[in-house]
Design a protein around this motif. Structure first.
Motif, mmCIF file in Angstrom:
data_model
loop_
_atom_site.group_PDB
_atom_site.id
_atom_site.type_symbol
_atom_site.label_atom_id
_atom_site.label_comp_id
_atom_site.label_asym_id
_atom_site.label_seq_id
_atom_site.Cartn_x
_atom_site.Cartn_y
_atom_site.Cartn_z
ATOM 1 N N SER A 1 -30.126 49.637 -39.575
ATOM 2 C CA SER A 1 -30.771 48.490 -38.950
ATOM 3 C C SER A 1 -29.759 47.643 -38.189
ATOM 4 C CB SER A 1 -31.445 47.629 -40.024
ATOM 5 O OG SER A 1 -31.808 46.367 -39.513
ATOM 6 N N ASP A 2 -30.235 46.969 -37.129
ATOM 7 C CA ASP A 2 -29.356 46.052 -36.407
ATOM 8 C C ASP A 2 -29.091 44.785 -37.206
ATOM 9 O OD1 ASP A 2 -31.764 44.726 -36.200
ATOM 10 O OD2 ASP A 2 -31.784 44.633 -34.012
ATOM 11 N N ARG A 3 -29.743 44.633 -38.357
ATOM 12 C CA ARG A 3 -29.481 43.491 -39.243
ATOM 13 C C ARG A 3 -28.251 43.735 -40.108
ATOM 14 N NH1 ARG A 3 -30.251 39.605 -37.194
ATOM 15 N NH2 ARG A 3 -30.081 41.013 -35.440
ATOM 16 N N PHE A 4 -27.777 44.976 -40.157
ATOM 17 C CA PHE A 4 -26.547 45.273 -40.896
ATOM 18 C C PHE A 4 -25.412 45.319 -39.882
ATOM 19 C CE2 PHE A 4 -23.400 47.293 -43.481
ATOM 20 C CZ PHE A 4 -23.693 46.868 -44.772
ATOM 21 N N LEU A 5 -24.551 44.306 -39.924
ATOM 22 C CA LEU A 5 -23.527 44.132 -38.900
ATOM 23 C C LEU A 5 -22.487 45.247 -38.935
ATOM 24 C CD1 LEU A 5 -22.498 42.047 -36.721
ATOM 25 C CD2 LEU A 5 -20.977 41.203 -38.510
ATOM 26 N N GLY A 6 -21.963 45.550 -40.106
ATOM 27 C CA GLY A 6 -20.919 46.574 -40.227
ATOM 28 C C GLY A 6 -20.015 46.276 -41.404
ATOM 29 N N GLY A 7 -18.805 45.788 -41.145
ATOM 30 C CA GLY A 7 -17.850 45.507 -42.216
ATOM 31 C C GLY A 7 -16.947 44.350 -41.849
ATOM 32 N N ALA A 8 -15.975 44.081 -42.714
ATOM 33 C CA ALA A 8 -15.067 42.951 -42.507
ATOM 34 C C ALA A 8 -13.625 43.399 -42.717
ATOM 35 C CB ALA A 8 -15.426 41.802 -43.445
ATOM 36 N N LEU B 1 -1.539 45.610 -38.877
ATOM 37 C CA LEU B 1 -2.125 45.268 -40.166
ATOM 38 C C LEU B 1 -3.532 45.825 -40.290
ATOM 39 C CD1 LEU B 1 -1.135 41.463 -40.288
ATOM 40 C CD2 LEU B 1 0.164 43.405 -41.172
ATOM 41 N N GLY B 2 -3.939 46.114 -41.525
ATOM 42 C CA GLY B 2 -5.335 46.402 -41.810
ATOM 43 C C GLY B 2 -5.862 47.723 -41.312
ATOM 44 N N LEU B 3 -5.119 48.798 -41.468
ATOM 45 C CA LEU B 3 -5.557 50.108 -40.984
ATOM 46 C C LEU B 3 -6.838 50.573 -41.665
ATOM 47 C CD1 LEU B 3 -2.179 52.077 -40.742
ATOM 48 C CD2 LEU B 3 -3.331 50.714 -38.998
ATOM 49 N N ARG B 4 -7.027 50.194 -42.907
ATOM 50 C CA ARG B 4 -8.213 50.626 -43.654
ATOM 51 C C ARG B 4 -9.498 50.307 -42.886
ATOM 52 N NH1 ARG B 4 -11.244 47.005 -46.634
ATOM 53 N NH2 ARG B 4 -9.530 45.548 -46.298
ATOM 54 N N VAL B 5 -9.623 49.084 -42.400
ATOM 55 C CA VAL B 5 -10.862 48.680 -41.742
ATOM 56 C C VAL B 5 -10.868 49.065 -40.266
ATOM 57 C CG1 VAL B 5 -12.394 46.742 -41.248
ATOM 58 C CG2 VAL B 5 -11.164 46.833 -43.404
ATOM 59 N N LEU B 6 -9.705 49.084 -39.632
ATOM 60 C CA LEU B 6 -9.653 49.571 -38.250
ATOM 61 C C LEU B 6 -10.089 51.039 -38.198
ATOM 62 C CD1 LEU B 6 -6.328 47.875 -37.116
ATOM 63 C CD2 LEU B 6 -8.660 47.157 -36.584
ATOM 64 N N ASP B 7 -9.673 51.814 -39.191
ATOM 65 C CA ASP B 7 -10.123 53.211 -39.267
ATOM 66 C C ASP B 7 -11.627 53.290 -39.520
ATOM 67 O OD1 ASP B 7 -7.552 54.077 -38.843
ATOM 68 O OD2 ASP B 7 -7.131 54.519 -40.943
ATOM 69 N N LEU B 8 -12.139 52.403 -40.366
ATOM 70 C CA LEU B 8 -13.584 52.381 -40.605
ATOM 71 C C LEU B 8 -14.338 52.076 -39.319
ATOM 72 C CD1 LEU B 8 -16.171 52.263 -42.342
ATOM 73 C CD2 LEU B 8 -15.655 49.833 -42.726
ATOM 74 N N MET B 9 -13.821 51.153 -38.528
ATOM 75 C CA MET B 9 -14.458 50.813 -37.258
ATOM 76 C C MET B 9 -14.597 52.056 -36.382
ATOM 77 S SD MET B 9 -13.193 47.714 -34.820
ATOM 78 C CE MET B 9 -14.240 46.961 -33.597
ATOM 79 N N ASP B 10 -13.538 52.850 -36.340
ATOM 80 C CA ASP B 10 -13.568 54.084 -35.555
ATOM 81 C C ASP B 10 -14.544 55.094 -36.149
ATOM 82 O OD1 ASP B 10 -11.599 52.889 -34.025
ATOM 83 O OD2 ASP B 10 -9.973 53.846 -35.130
ATOM 84 N N ASP B 11 -14.559 55.198 -37.462
ATOM 85 C CA ASP B 11 -15.481 56.134 -38.112
ATOM 86 C C ASP B 11 -16.934 55.745 -37.833
ATOM 87 O OD1 ASP B 11 -13.367 57.568 -39.115
ATOM 88 O OD2 ASP B 11 -13.423 56.647 -41.101
ATOM 89 N N MET B 12 -17.254 54.465 -37.958
ATOM 90 C CA MET B 12 -18.629 54.029 -37.702
ATOM 91 C C MET B 12 -19.021 54.299 -36.253
ATOM 92 S SD MET B 12 -19.252 50.561 -39.979
ATOM 93 C CE MET B 12 -18.078 49.574 -39.069
ATOM 94 N N ASN B 13 -18.082 54.098 -35.334
ATOM 95 C CA ASN B 13 -18.364 54.416 -33.938
ATOM 96 C C ASN B 13 -18.652 55.901 -33.763
ATOM 97 O OD1 ASN B 13 -18.194 51.868 -32.674
ATOM 98 N ND2 ASN B 13 -15.961 51.948 -32.678
ATOM 99 N N ASN B 14 -17.878 56.735 -34.437
ATOM 100 C CA ASN B 14 -18.108 58.182 -34.331
ATOM 101 C C ASN B 14 -19.374 58.621 -35.050
ATOM 102 O OD1 ASN B 14 -16.130 59.070 -32.584
ATOM 103 N ND2 ASN B 14 -14.636 59.515 -34.194
ATOM 104 N N TRP B 15 -19.839 57.835 -36.015
ATOM 105 C CA TRP B 15 -21.134 58.127 -36.629
ATOM 106 C C TRP B 15 -22.283 57.838 -35.672
ATOM 107 C CZ3 TRP B 15 -20.181 54.794 -41.660
ATOM 108 C CH2 TRP B 15 -19.202 55.408 -42.439
#
Length: 692
Positions: A497-504, A517-531
């Protein structure tokens, strides 16, 4: 300053007589740092914008202090700031558990509760290699080591300002290592005076003596200053990278001065330090995986002036520990468990007219604060009347403490229904109870509190978000209580849903081998984009106690939302959620700002159609304090992630510039951008989506 050409002749004359081998850069003209090699000395001199030069003279004789002289020349007068000084590093080495479910991605660890060792790194001059990279000059000196760790000492000079960085760059082959470090400069002779700003913001000046024992000090701005004659030297850490993530931002006395520090540094020193016990909650230290180059580093800033004036220059690197106004933007910080409602308002304590935590945020330049109240302290599942009274108190206090220039907004970390930990954010006060008995309806009207929602499962939670136009996102994804999330629910309706923004984003776990800094979430951002999920990542602080004495800035980050005006609490703050859901913001540690960013004229959150050459024109304006390190353009094709790095080593400190990059993005579906400086401070944009 002697010209580089003349210095090269000196090099040829004295090279054979140098005590240790010295390799010079082939590109001597790359920048204006002068290099002179004498029989026993290596002199480095670099220009300062506006006036004068800074100078370091290295002693090439083995067994002698490395820095024969540190000085600054202004108005044709050389001010010697320090003589016969050595860099010192103490490395604390503990052990990770490397549990199967977490591995290196761990926060809930208590490293100092297990046996660990502390070692004074030993430094032996064996070989010096000098290289030039844009406006930077790097002096690498072998070798430096501790048990199971070895590497080199690096000194980096930055043209334009009297700033240099000293780093012990070490690695280990030992598995599961977790580390902390203390560092500084030590000499047999004490400084004439020591200065620092205490946590009440008062400058303290301490006279020194030959036998002064070491002291640890709680300071503002993470800086300690030594003064000799007409010169002074400030020592300070990378403002965010040095402070590994904790739940609390308590001031843990981050500087030291005096003799016999930790019974390991015998000479008189000044420097930076970690408290091994942290906040005595979860204390994860830094990761040091085998083979990684860990940069144990600190900065030095020279001045021919009073400690007061020198400190002002150091403070300018972090805008005095504030988030500066930016036209067309408002700053928003998220995820604070201050628990003002349960600890004060509903605890029969006097309610202050101006709570300290509000003043802290206002002083830091935070326009909007999104709270995370009732974190295991309240009654989210009822009883109904108690839950509604708690929400009512939260809404009333947020409204009372908001004004035309500051919004304090209600928020919670519910951790119900969806899985893992997550944040909830509504554009107005919403009464909802995190449980629903079978005989209770989804929504009712209460005579006192108005509309009340009762939620029993993930589907109903999504219904509530859609009805009230709220947002939810994964708090601290893939770590802490969100280990395994959002990955585990990426196919659920609420996540799609567009009501679920993503992560922090928060930089945990910490690793000193990476330049950002913060590779854990930067990597997640890329993974979500690839999903194929068009999700967003906001910065979060995830802190508890908020006080003036805390080391807040080191543990903070902020989002700059594209808002011309600040909404009012009374009329609702829907524009805040709109900016977030549309990706109209960038996130930053504070030192790097992105006033504008577009790809082929489109902004973050928007979609562009690539032409037949798959080319994209990226334009970005960057404001910065520390010299910049690089821009990284990150893109993906739905499976792989691609990174293209553009070095910005031509930049000096304190600049503003529009950069343009032309990139080719074949078969790519998305792209985004990051900017990082030499202290691992950074900013990142949201995603631009691509179509062919």
């Amino acid at each position: 300053m002697k010209s580089t050409h003349c210095l090269f002749a000196l090099v040829l004359t004295f090279f054979a007589q140098a005590q240790i081998p010295v390799s010079l850069p082939e590109n001597l003209e790359e920048n204006d740092t002068g290099i002179a090699l004498y029989e026993n000395d290596l002199e480095l001199s670099w220009p300062l914008n506006g006036n004068g030069h800074a100078q370091l003279t290295l002693n090439l004789v083995k067994g002698q202090p490395l820095f024969k002289m540190m000085g600054i020349e202004q108005n044709n007068e050389l001010h010697t700031v320090a003589t016969n000084v050595d860099p010192v590093f103490i490395l604390n080495v503990g052990k990770r558990t490397l549990k199967k479910e977490n591995g290196w991605t761990i926060f809930f660890d208590k490293v100092p509760t297990r046996p660990y060792g502390s070692h004074l790194l030993t430094f032996e001059k064996q070989e010096i290699k000098i290289s030039k990279h844009g406006k930077r000059t790097l002096i690498s000196i072998d070798s430096i080591k501790a048990p199971d760790f070895k590497g080199s000492l690096e000194i980096t000079i930055y043209n334009g300002v009297p700033l240099f960085n000293i780093a012990a760059v070490v690695q280990t082959q030992k598995d599961a290592a977790a580390i902390l470090y203390d560092a500084g400069l030590a000499s047999n002779k004490p400084w004439q005076g020591i200065s620092f700003v205490d946590t009440t913001n008062i400058l303290q000046k301490t006279n020194t003596s030959e036998k002064a024992a070491s002291n640890n000090e709680a300071v503002n701005f993470r800086t300690i200053i030594g003064k000799n004659g007409k010169g002074a030297l400030a020592v300070f850490p990378p403002p965010h990278q040095y402070f590994y993530p904790l739940d609390e931002a308590f001031n843990l006395k981050s500087v030291w001065h005096g003799r016999n520090y930790r019974n390991m540094v015998k000479n008189y020193g000044i420097g930076i330090r970690h408290d091994p016990k942290g906040d005595e909650r979860y204390v994860p230290w830094f990761n040091a995986p085998p083979g990684t180059l860990q940069r144990l580093n600190f900065f030095c800033f020279l001045g021919a002036e009073t400690p007061e004036n020198l400190l002002e220059k150091v403070k300018s690197f972090t805008h005095d520990d504030t988030y500066v106004p930016l036209k067309g933007f408002k700053t928003m910080a998220s995820h604070f468990h201050n628990e003002f409602i349960m600890n004060v308002v509903l605890n029969d304590k006097p309610i202050p007219e101006k709570p300290e935590f509000v003043d802290v945020f206002k002083h830091m330049g935070v326009d909007i604060v999104h709270l995370g109240e009732f974190h295991y302290t309240a009654h989210p599942k009822g009883p109904d009347n108690q839950r509604l009274q708690e929400l009512d108190a939260l809404f009333k206090q947020c409204e009372r403490l908001s004004d035309d220039h500051f919004l304090l907004l209600p928020g919670e970390e519910p951790n119900e229904f969806l899985g893992g930990h997550w944040m909830a954010f509504f554009p107005k006060p919403v009464n909802w109870i995190m449980s629903r008995e079978p005989d209770k309806p989804f929504v009712t009207e209460d005579a006192v509190f108005g509309k009340v929602y009762r939620i029993g499962n993930a589907s109903e939670m999504l219904d509530l978000l859609e009805i009230e136009n709220g947002l939810a996102w994964t708090a601290h994804p893939r770590i802490k209580g969100s280990t395994g999330y959002p990955d585990s629910y990426k196919n659920e309706d609420f996540f799609k849903s567009d009501r679920f923004l993503g992560g922090a984003w928060k930089p945990m776990p910490a690793d000193l081998s990476t330049p950002k800094l913060g590779l854990r979430v930067l990597d997640l951002m890329d993974d979500m984009n690839n999903w194929g999920a068009k999700k967003k990542i906001i910065a979060e602080a995830d802190l508890f106690t908020i006080t003036q004495e805390n080391e807040m800035y080191a543990h903070m980050n902020v989002n700059y939302l594209q808002l011309d005006t600040l909404p009012s609490f009374e009329k609702g703050w829907q524009p805040v959620l709109n900016a977030m859901s549309k990706g109209r913001f960038f996130s930053t540690t504070g030192e790097v700002l992105i006033p504008s960013f577009n790809v082929n004229g489109k902004h973050s959150g928007e979609t562009i159609v690539l032409n037949e050459t798959d080319s994209a024109h990226v334009q970005i304006k960057i404001d910065w304090t520390f010299p910049l390190n690089f821009v990284e353009i990150v893109s993906g094709d739905g499976e792989k992630v691609f990174r293209e790095k553009f070095d910005l080593n031509h930049t000096e400190a304190f600049g503003s510039e529009v950069f343009q990059f032309k990139v080719t993005l074949p078969n790519r579906k998305w792209m985004r951008l990051e900017v990082w400086d030499i202290a691992a401070n950074g900013a990142f944009t949201q995603t631009v989506y691509l179509e062919e």
